[in-house]
Write a protein that holds these residues in place. Structure first.
Motif, PDB file in Angstrom:
ATOM      1  N   GLN A 498       0.811  -1.220   0.000  1.00  0.00           N
ATOM      2  CA  GLN A 498       0.000   0.000   0.000  1.00  0.00           C
ATOM      3  C   GLN A 498       0.848   1.276   0.000  1.00  0.00           C
ATOM      4  OE1 GLN A 498      -3.263   0.070   2.795  1.00  0.00           O
ATOM      5  NE2 GLN A 498      -3.727  -2.100   2.496  1.00  0.00           N
ATOM      6  N   LEU A 499       2.167   1.114  -0.063  1.00  0.00           N
ATOM      7  CA  LEU A 499       3.057   2.272  -0.080  1.00  0.00           C
ATOM      8  C   LEU A 499       3.326   2.734  -1.506  1.00  0.00           C
ATOM      9  CD1 LEU A 499       5.480   1.015   2.649  1.00  0.00           C
ATOM     10  CD2 LEU A 499       4.443   3.297   2.685  1.00  0.00           C
ATOM     11  N   PRO A 500       3.438   4.039  -1.739  1.00  0.00           N
ATOM     12  CA  PRO A 500       3.757   4.543  -3.080  1.00  0.00           C
ATOM     13  C   PRO A 500       5.227   4.280  -3.427  1.00  0.00           C
ATOM     14  CG  PRO A 500       3.751   6.342  -1.522  1.00  0.00           C
ATOM     15  CD  PRO A 500       3.291   5.126  -0.756  1.00  0.00           C
ATOM     16  N   ASP A 501       5.534   4.325  -4.705  1.00  0.00           N
ATOM     17  CA  ASP A 501       6.920   4.131  -5.144  1.00  0.00           C
ATOM     18  C   ASP A 501       7.777   5.365  -4.860  1.00  0.00           C
ATOM     19  OD1 ASP A 501       6.397   1.568  -6.067  1.00  0.00           O
ATOM     20  OD2 ASP A 501       5.844   2.270  -8.067  1.00  0.00           O
ATOM     21  N   THR A 502       7.177   6.536  -4.918  1.00  0.00           N
ATOM     22  CA  THR A 502       7.871   7.787  -4.591  1.00  0.00           C
ATOM     23  C   THR A 502       6.872   8.727  -3.922  1.00  0.00           C
ATOM     24  OG1 THR A 502       7.375   8.815  -6.730  1.00  0.00           O
ATOM     25  CG2 THR A 502       9.473   7.641  -6.543  1.00  0.00           C
ATOM     26  N   VAL A 503       7.407   9.701  -3.243  1.00  0.00           N
ATOM     27  CA  VAL A 503       6.603  10.809  -2.722  1.00  0.00           C
ATOM     28  C   VAL A 503       7.258  12.088  -3.204  1.00  0.00           C
ATOM     29  CG1 VAL A 503       5.837  12.056  -0.668  1.00  0.00           C
ATOM     30  CG2 VAL A 503       5.822   9.550  -0.677  1.00  0.00           C
ATOM     31  N   THR A 504       6.471  12.977  -3.782  1.00  0.00           N
ATOM     32  CA  THR A 504       6.997  14.260  -4.249  1.00  0.00           C
ATOM     33  C   THR A 504       6.414  15.373  -3.398  1.00  0.00           C
ATOM     34  OG1 THR A 504       7.211  13.433  -6.513  1.00  0.00           O
ATOM     35  CG2 THR A 504       7.201  15.823  -6.218  1.00  0.00           C
ATOM     36  N   LEU A 505       7.282  16.103  -2.719  1.00  0.00           N
ATOM     37  CA  LEU A 505       6.816  17.231  -1.926  1.00  0.00           C
ATOM     38  C   LEU A 505       6.444  18.395  -2.853  1.00  0.00           C
ATOM     39  CD1 LEU A 505       9.244  17.275   1.130  1.00  0.00           C
ATOM     40  CD2 LEU A 505       7.191  15.913   0.733  1.00  0.00           C
ATOM     41  N   PRO A 506       5.611  19.310  -2.385  1.00  0.00           N
ATOM     42  CA  PRO A 506       5.178  20.426  -3.245  1.00  0.00           C
ATOM     43  C   PRO A 506       6.366  21.221  -3.781  1.00  0.00           C
ATOM     44  CG  PRO A 506       3.845  20.327  -1.251  1.00  0.00           C
ATOM     45  CD  PRO A 506       4.957  19.338  -1.066  1.00  0.00           C
ATOM     46  N   ALA A 507       6.201  21.737  -4.973  1.00  0.00           N
ATOM     47  CA  ALA A 507       7.240  22.576  -5.568  1.00  0.00           C
ATOM     48  C   ALA A 507       7.480  23.796  -4.691  1.00  0.00           C
ATOM     49  CB  ALA A 507       6.834  23.004  -6.971  1.00  0.00           C
ATOM     50  N   VAL A 508       8.711  24.230  -4.631  1.00  0.00           N
ATOM     51  CA  VAL A 508       9.052  25.396  -3.818  1.00  0.00           C
ATOM     52  C   VAL A 508       9.052  26.647  -4.685  1.00  0.00           C
ATOM     53  CG1 VAL A 508      10.467  23.982  -2.284  1.00  0.00           C
ATOM     54  CG2 VAL A 508      11.546  25.163  -4.196  1.00  0.00           C
ATOM     55  N   ARG A 509       8.875  27.771  -4.025  1.00  0.00           N
ATOM     56  CA  ARG A 509       9.016  29.055  -4.713  1.00  0.00           C
ATOM     57  C   ARG A 509      10.355  29.633  -4.294  1.00  0.00           C
ATOM     58  NH1 ARG A 509       6.340  32.515  -7.726  1.00  0.00           N
ATOM     59  NH2 ARG A 509       6.778  34.742  -7.584  1.00  0.00           N
ATOM     60  N   PHE A 510      11.252  29.765  -5.228  1.00  0.00           N
ATOM     61  CA  PHE A 510      12.595  30.238  -4.915  1.00  0.00           C
ATOM     62  C   PHE A 510      12.586  31.744  -4.629  1.00  0.00           C
ATOM     63  CE2 PHE A 510      13.407  26.340  -7.276  1.00  0.00           C
ATOM     64  CZ  PHE A 510      14.328  25.721  -6.440  1.00  0.00           C
ATOM     65  N   ARG A 511      13.368  32.117  -3.627  1.00  0.00           N
ATOM     66  CA  ARG A 511      13.455  33.525  -3.247  1.00  0.00           C
ATOM     67  C   ARG A 511      14.169  34.318  -4.339  1.00  0.00           C
ATOM     68  NH1 ARG A 511      17.087  36.736  -0.883  1.00  0.00           N
ATOM     69  NH2 ARG A 511      18.542  35.042  -0.391  1.00  0.00           N
ATOM     70  N   VAL A 512      13.683  35.503  -4.606  1.00  0.00           N
ATOM     71  CA  VAL A 512      14.304  36.385  -5.594  1.00  0.00           C
ATOM     72  C   VAL A 512      15.461  37.117  -4.927  1.00  0.00           C
ATOM     73  CG1 VAL A 512      13.933  38.383  -7.099  1.00  0.00           C
ATOM     74  CG2 VAL A 512      12.125  36.654  -6.818  1.00  0.00           C
ATOM     75  N   PRO A 513      16.612  37.219  -5.584  1.00  0.00           N
ATOM     76  CA  PRO A 513      17.758  37.915  -4.972  1.00  0.00           C
ATOM     77  C   PRO A 513      17.390  39.325  -4.517  1.00  0.00           C
ATOM     78  CG  PRO A 513      18.426  36.798  -6.978  1.00  0.00           C
ATOM     79  CD  PRO A 513      16.943  36.678  -6.913  1.00  0.00           C
ATOM     80  N   GLY A 514      17.851  39.662  -3.321  1.00  0.00           N
ATOM     81  CA  GLY A 514      17.575  40.981  -2.760  1.00  0.00           C
ATOM     82  C   GLY A 514      16.341  41.033  -1.894  1.00  0.00           C
ATOM     83  N   SER A 515      15.472  40.022  -1.970  1.00  0.00           N
ATOM     84  CA  SER A 515      14.272  39.989  -1.134  1.00  0.00           C
ATOM     85  C   SER A 515      14.546  39.186   0.123  1.00  0.00           C
ATOM     86  CB  SER A 515      13.096  39.379  -1.903  1.00  0.00           C
ATOM     87  OG  SER A 515      13.353  38.016  -2.186  1.00  0.00           O
ATOM     88  N   ARG A 516      13.621  39.227   1.057  1.00  0.00           N
ATOM     89  CA  ARG A 516      13.788  38.480   2.303  1.00  0.00           C
ATOM     90  C   ARG A 516      12.671  37.453   2.432  1.00  0.00           C
ATOM     91  NH1 ARG A 516      17.537  40.566   5.713  1.00  0.00           N
ATOM     92  NH2 ARG A 516      18.308  42.653   5.259  1.00  0.00           N
TER      93      ARG A 516
END
Length: 516
Positions: A498-516
């Motif tokens: 009953q286990l999946p072959d893989t688990v994919t976590l949600p896509a991340v939003r990369f920080r834009v340079p200069g922002s916090r």
């Protein structure tokens, strides 16, 4: 009930002392030590999120300090037991949960954080009893073999002197080791094999025939030692953050591969479109490190508290200390999405934020010592590394990029007489049914560890957790109901289907340079 426990724990420690040290006021025995193999348990109430309580058991198991030395006395290993809920299937083996490190401080502090029990432990009590075994010589287990392990200030304005740092580090460790040995503690008993026997003896003391092993990071290393020593007691195993017999020293190339995987995704992201340096993020950082090594430079930084100016040195060592990023704490949820922006800032010649990081880091190092334990060094240095793997790691090009790879071991282990030998460090076959989940963005135990180890688990289900952190199982349980249901089903039945072959976590939003 807590006061008697503390008294008994003190007796367990002092019972090991054949000759008291010159200052005995803090550890003079007032009664015989409890016999090895005995356990002291008491009830404790944990507050719940809804305002109620759950009743648990907490106590100390009195283990031999060194099972090959009958005169070594006993020490205290803390134990928690969370009883199975009434709806749990009768006869299901208890889950024995092994934490990582080795630096497990104990559960008391975490359980005071309301909601921790419901998040981490309540789901497992639907399966069976859950037993958390402490780590000998560490945290709430007694004695806590604390030593001071950092005295170098490493100010931002001064070039790093590796020989001086290593000499100071070894001097502190030598002093710490001498303190515990002069106190009568047989440090040779602090190995992962002795820690594995602790788990087995706690099992016996609590009256269980078989167990389910659940461990991660050093806990997987610890668990694999138990699997090799006592395969007959383990019904099934659930492991993450794999640290095999020869994986105590992290492989620099495998760790740098984590950042390669992050870079590949970041370079395709919309938020960083048009900002990726020529050749890519990894090549950009490698070039910055090469350049700073060949031509160190300084960057002015103004302390916002007092307006003082400081010229922060950027040499190869300083840039290496930025290799994991500098704007956010490093993990796959908050840190790694900011790492590409940090590299872009440096590649574009903006070193101001990095200079601030180095400056405040130097102040933190100067503000006081950092602590580890004698047990930490005995455990990890005892597990050690084979000469072949050490040579391979030393030759890896990633050492020119990553900061002080395995420095704690290469500089610190010579101060300890702790080595289980290369025979211990050989991988071994096991037929124990095992689920292995490992995060591809794990920056503590590289994903390649799991790829190396899974062929030796002859009855396994290997589940890559895409973008997964060091805590891959908890992250996968939160992200995938299929995985959550499947892992708990496996814990009850041993059925992996009953286990999946893989688990994919949600896509991340990369920080834009200069922002916090």
């Amino acid at each position: 009930m807590k006061k008697p426990l503390l008294v008994l724990t003190l007796l367990a420690v002092t019972g090991a002392c054949a000759e008291p040290a010159s200052d005995t006021s803090f550890h003079t025995a007032v009664a015989p030590a409890p016999p090895a193999g005995s356990m002291f348990l008491y009830p404790e109430r944990i507050p719940l999120l809804d305002g109620g309580f759950v009743n648990v058991e907490r106590g100390i198991y009195f283990a031999p300090v060194n099972r090959s030395n009958p005169g070594s006395g006993v020490l205290g290993v803390e134990v928690y037991r969370f009883r199975a809920l009434p709806e749990a299937q009768a006869g299901t083996p208890p889950i024995f949960f092994l934490h990582g490190g080795p630096s497990f401080a104990g559960l008391e502090g975490a359980l005071e954080d309301i909601g921790t029990f419901e998040e981490r432990w309540l789901p497992l009590t639907h399966v069976s009893d859950v037993i958390v075994v402490g780590q000998r010589g560490i945290g709430s287990s007694k004695p806590t073999t604390t030593i001071e392990t950092t005295t170098t200030s490493d100010p931002a304005e001064v070039a790093y002197d590796p020989k001086r740092a290593e000499a100071e580090f070894q001097a502190v460790l030598t002093e710490g080791r001498a303190f515990w040995e002069e106190s009568g503690l047989d440090l040779s008993g602090f190995t992962v094999l002795e820690a594995a026997e602790d788990v087995n003896e706690v099992r016996v003391a609590l009256g269980y025939d078989k167990i389910t092993l659940w461990g991660g990071s050093f806990g997987s290393h610890w668990g694999m030692s138990l699997m090799r020593l006592h395969p007959e007691i383990i019904e099934r195993a659930i492991l993450r953050g794999m640290e095999g017999p020869d994986h105590t020293y992290d492989h620099p190339g495998h760790l740098w591969n984590v950042f390669r995987r992050v870079a590949e995704e970041a370079e395709e992201s919309t938020e960083l479109h048009g900002r990726i340096p020529d050749g890519g993020l990894v090549a950009a950082f490698e070039e910055i490190a090469r350049s700073a090594t060949a031509n160190p430079f300084t960057v002015p930084f103004i302390d916002p508290k007092d307006g003082s100016r400081h010229d922060v040195l950027f040499d190869g060592h300083a840039v290496q200390s930025l290799s994991r990023g500098f704007s956010t704490p490093l993990d796959s949820v908050t840190g790694l999405p900011g790492w590409p922006a940090d590299v872009i800032e440096l590649a574009e010649g903006n070193f101001t934020r990095a200079a601030g990081y180095l400056y405040f880091r130097s102040l933190q190092l100067q503000s006081g010592p950092q602590y580890r334990t004698a047990s930490y060094f005995q455990l990890d240095c005892g597990s050690g590394i084979t000469p072949e793997r050490l040579a391979e790691q030393a030759a890896d090009p990633a050492n020119t990029v990553l900061f002080r790879m395995n420095w704690t071991y290469t500089a610190g282990c010579p101060a300890w007489d702790s080595d289980l030998g290369n025979g211990f460090r050989q991988n071994f076959d096991t037929e124990i049914p095992t689920v292995i989940a490992h995060g591809t963005w794990d920056t503590s135990t590289p994903y390649e560890n799991a790829l190396e180890l899974t062929p030796y688990f002859k009855n396994n289900k290997f589940i890559p957790v895409i973008r997964g952190p060091h805590g891959a199982i908890q992250a996968a349980m939160s992200a995938s109901e299929e995985f959550r249901a499947g892992i708990l089903h496996f814990a009850v039945t041993g059925d992996m289907t009953q286990l999946p072959d893989t688990v994919t976590l949600p896509a991340v939003r990369f920080r834009v340079p200069g922002s916090r």
